[in-house]
Scaffold this motif. Structure first.
Motif, short mmCIF file in Angstrom:
data_model
loop_
_atom_site.label_atom_id
_atom_site.label_comp_id
_atom_site.label_asym_id
_atom_site.label_seq_id
_atom_site.Cartn_x
_atom_site.Cartn_y
_atom_site.Cartn_z
N ASP A 55 0.81 -1.22 0.00
CA ASP A 55 0.00 0.00 0.00
C ASP A 55 0.84 1.27 0.00
OD1 ASP A 55 -2.39 -1.29 -0.12
OD2 ASP A 55 -2.81 -1.18 2.02
N VAL A 56 1.78 1.35 0.90
CA VAL A 56 2.56 2.58 1.05
C VAL A 56 3.67 2.65 0.01
CG1 VAL A 56 4.02 3.89 2.61
CG2 VAL A 56 2.03 2.71 3.50
N ASP A 57 4.44 1.57 -0.10
CA ASP A 57 5.59 1.58 -0.99
C ASP A 57 5.72 0.23 -1.69
OD1 ASP A 57 7.99 1.90 -2.28
OD2 ASP A 57 9.13 2.45 -0.50
N GLY A 58 5.11 0.13 -2.85
CA GLY A 58 5.18 -1.11 -3.61
C GLY A 58 6.60 -1.48 -3.98
N ALA A 59 7.46 -0.47 -4.19
CA ALA A 59 8.86 -0.74 -4.55
C ALA A 59 9.59 -1.44 -3.40
CB ALA A 59 9.57 0.56 -4.92
N ALA A 60 9.31 -1.04 -2.17
CA ALA A 60 9.94 -1.68 -1.02
C ALA A 60 9.50 -3.14 -0.91
CB ALA A 60 9.61 -0.92 0.27
N THR A 61 8.26 -3.39 -1.19
CA THR A 61 7.76 -4.77 -1.15
C THR A 61 8.42 -5.60 -2.24
OG1 THR A 61 5.66 -3.95 -0.29
CG2 THR A 61 5.68 -6.19 -1.16
N LEU A 62 8.58 -5.02 -3.40
CA LEU A 62 9.28 -5.71 -4.49
C LEU A 62 10.72 -6.03 -4.08
CD1 LEU A 62 8.01 -3.70 -7.57
CD2 LEU A 62 7.55 -6.11 -7.07
N ARG A 63 11.38 -5.07 -3.45
CA ARG A 63 12.77 -5.30 -3.00
C ARG A 63 12.82 -6.44 -1.99
NH1 ARG A 63 12.95 0.32 -3.21
NH2 ARG A 63 12.58 0.53 -0.97
N LEU A 64 11.86 -6.48 -1.09
CA LEU A 64 11.83 -7.54 -0.07
C LEU A 64 11.68 -8.91 -0.74
CD1 LEU A 64 11.67 -8.66 2.82
CD2 LEU A 64 9.21 -8.16 2.74
N VAL A 65 10.71 -9.04 -1.61
CA VAL A 65 10.48 -10.33 -2.28
C VAL A 65 11.68 -10.69 -3.14
CG1 VAL A 65 8.99 -11.61 -3.87
CG2 VAL A 65 7.97 -10.05 -2.20
N ARG A 66 12.23 -9.72 -3.84
CA ARG A 66 13.42 -9.97 -4.68
C ARG A 66 14.58 -10.48 -3.82
NH1 ARG A 66 13.60 -5.26 -7.05
NH2 ARG A 66 12.38 -5.95 -8.84
N GLU A 67 14.80 -9.86 -2.66
CA GLU A 67 15.89 -10.28 -1.77
C GLU A 67 15.65 -11.69 -1.22
OE1 GLU A 67 19.47 -10.36 0.15
OE2 GLU A 67 18.80 -8.93 -1.37
N ALA A 93 4.30 -11.03 -9.12
CA ALA A 93 4.13 -12.36 -9.72
C ALA A 93 5.41 -12.82 -10.41
CB ALA A 93 2.96 -12.35 -10.70
N ARG A 94 6.08 -11.93 -11.08
CA ARG A 94 7.33 -12.28 -11.76
C ARG A 94 8.42 -12.70 -10.77
NH1 ARG A 94 6.95 -7.43 -16.05
NH2 ARG A 94 5.70 -8.54 -17.57
N LEU A 95 8.33 -12.19 -9.55
CA LEU A 95 9.30 -12.56 -8.51
C LEU A 95 8.87 -13.82 -7.77
CD1 LEU A 95 10.10 -9.03 -7.06
CD2 LEU A 95 11.60 -10.48 -8.42
N THR A 98 3.55 -15.67 -3.94
CA THR A 98 2.50 -16.67 -3.98
C THR A 98 1.16 -16.08 -4.41
OG1 THR A 98 3.64 -17.85 -2.24
CG2 THR A 98 1.37 -18.46 -2.63
N ASP A 99 0.86 -14.87 -3.93
CA ASP A 99 -0.45 -14.30 -4.22
C ASP A 99 -0.40 -12.78 -4.07
OD1 ASP A 99 -3.16 -14.24 -4.82
OD2 ASP A 99 -3.70 -15.71 -3.28
N PHE A 100 -1.31 -12.11 -4.76
CA PHE A 100 -1.49 -10.67 -4.61
C PHE A 100 -2.98 -10.46 -4.41
CE2 PHE A 100 -2.41 -6.37 -5.90
CZ PHE A 100 -1.33 -5.65 -5.43
N LEU A 101 -3.36 -9.90 -3.28
CA LEU A 101 -4.77 -9.65 -2.98
C LEU A 101 -5.04 -8.16 -3.03
CD1 LEU A 101 -5.18 -12.00 0.12
CD2 LEU A 101 -5.69 -12.51 -2.26
N GLU A 102 -6.08 -7.79 -3.76
CA GLU A 102 -6.48 -6.38 -3.82
C GLU A 102 -7.32 -6.03 -2.61
OE1 GLU A 102 -8.64 -5.77 -7.42
OE2 GLU A 102 -6.87 -5.90 -8.68
N ARG A 103 -7.06 -4.84 -2.09
CA ARG A 103 -7.88 -4.34 -0.99
C ARG A 103 -9.17 -3.78 -1.54
NH1 ARG A 103 -5.39 -3.32 4.00
NH2 ARG A 103 -3.21 -3.85 3.99
N PRO A 104 -10.23 -3.84 -0.83
CA PRO A 104 -10.36 -4.41 0.50
C PRO A 104 -10.38 -5.94 0.43
CG PRO A 104 -12.48 -3.60 -0.23
CD PRO A 104 -11.48 -3.23 -1.30
N VAL A 105 -9.82 -6.56 1.45
CA VAL A 105 -9.71 -8.01 1.53
C VAL A 105 -10.66 -8.50 2.62
CG1 VAL A 105 -8.17 -9.92 2.07
CG2 VAL A 105 -7.31 -7.96 0.83
N SER A 106 -11.41 -9.53 2.32
CA SER A 106 -12.31 -10.10 3.32
C SER A 106 -11.57 -11.13 4.16
CB SER A 106 -13.52 -10.77 2.65
OG SER A 106 -13.12 -11.97 2.01
N VAL A 107 -12.12 -11.45 5.30
CA VAL A 107 -11.55 -12.48 6.16
C VAL A 107 -11.44 -13.79 5.39
CG1 VAL A 107 -11.98 -13.90 8.23
CG2 VAL A 107 -12.33 -11.42 8.31
#
Length: 122
Positions: A55-67, A93-95, A98-107
């Motif tokens: 949500d805040v920084d998609g690039a940081a999330t990409l870096r985490l998964v890449r690492e 997905a390219r990295l 496992t999954d990408f969920l769009e908000r809002p996400v249900s239980v």
């Protein structure tokens, strides 16, 4: 098999919602303060999965998964992000997240994604 969900990031109210969403459907929910803390002690083994926010920084999330993938870590990763994050979803997905969920996400969606992730990692 026990399911242990590791959650990195998120605001306190989101953390509380996720913890209550899982209830007794998982063995435990572990909150990790930031990416560095997660990388210092990467969870592994069957039944573990990670939920991260784009949500805040998609690039940081990409870096985490890449690492994680660069280190050979096959930990299932579920990313939650806004419906406007189409480009981030493709990159995740390219990295081999496992999954990408769009908000809002249900239980139900959140529980199902964790179940799939942990079952696929066996």
């Amino acid at each position: 098999m026990l399911t242990i969900v590791h959650i990195v990031g998120f605001k306190p109210d989101e953390r509380a919602w996720m913890e209550s969403a899982f209830g007794r459907s998982v063995a435990s929910v572990v909150f990790v303060d930031d990416d560095e803390a997660l990388l210092a002690s990467v969870p592994s083994g069957p039944g573990h999965c990670l939920i991260a926010s784009a949500d805040v920084d998609g690039a940081a999330t990409l870096r985490l998964v890449r690492e994680l993938r660069k280190r050979g870590v096959t930990l299932p990763v579920i990313v939650l992000g806004p419906h406007t994050a189409f480009r981030t979803a493709i990159d995740i997905a390219r990295l081999e997240a496992t999954d990408f969920l769009e908000r809002p996400v249900s239980v139900r969606q959140l529980r199902a994604a964790v179940h799939r992730a942990c079952m696929d990692s066996r």
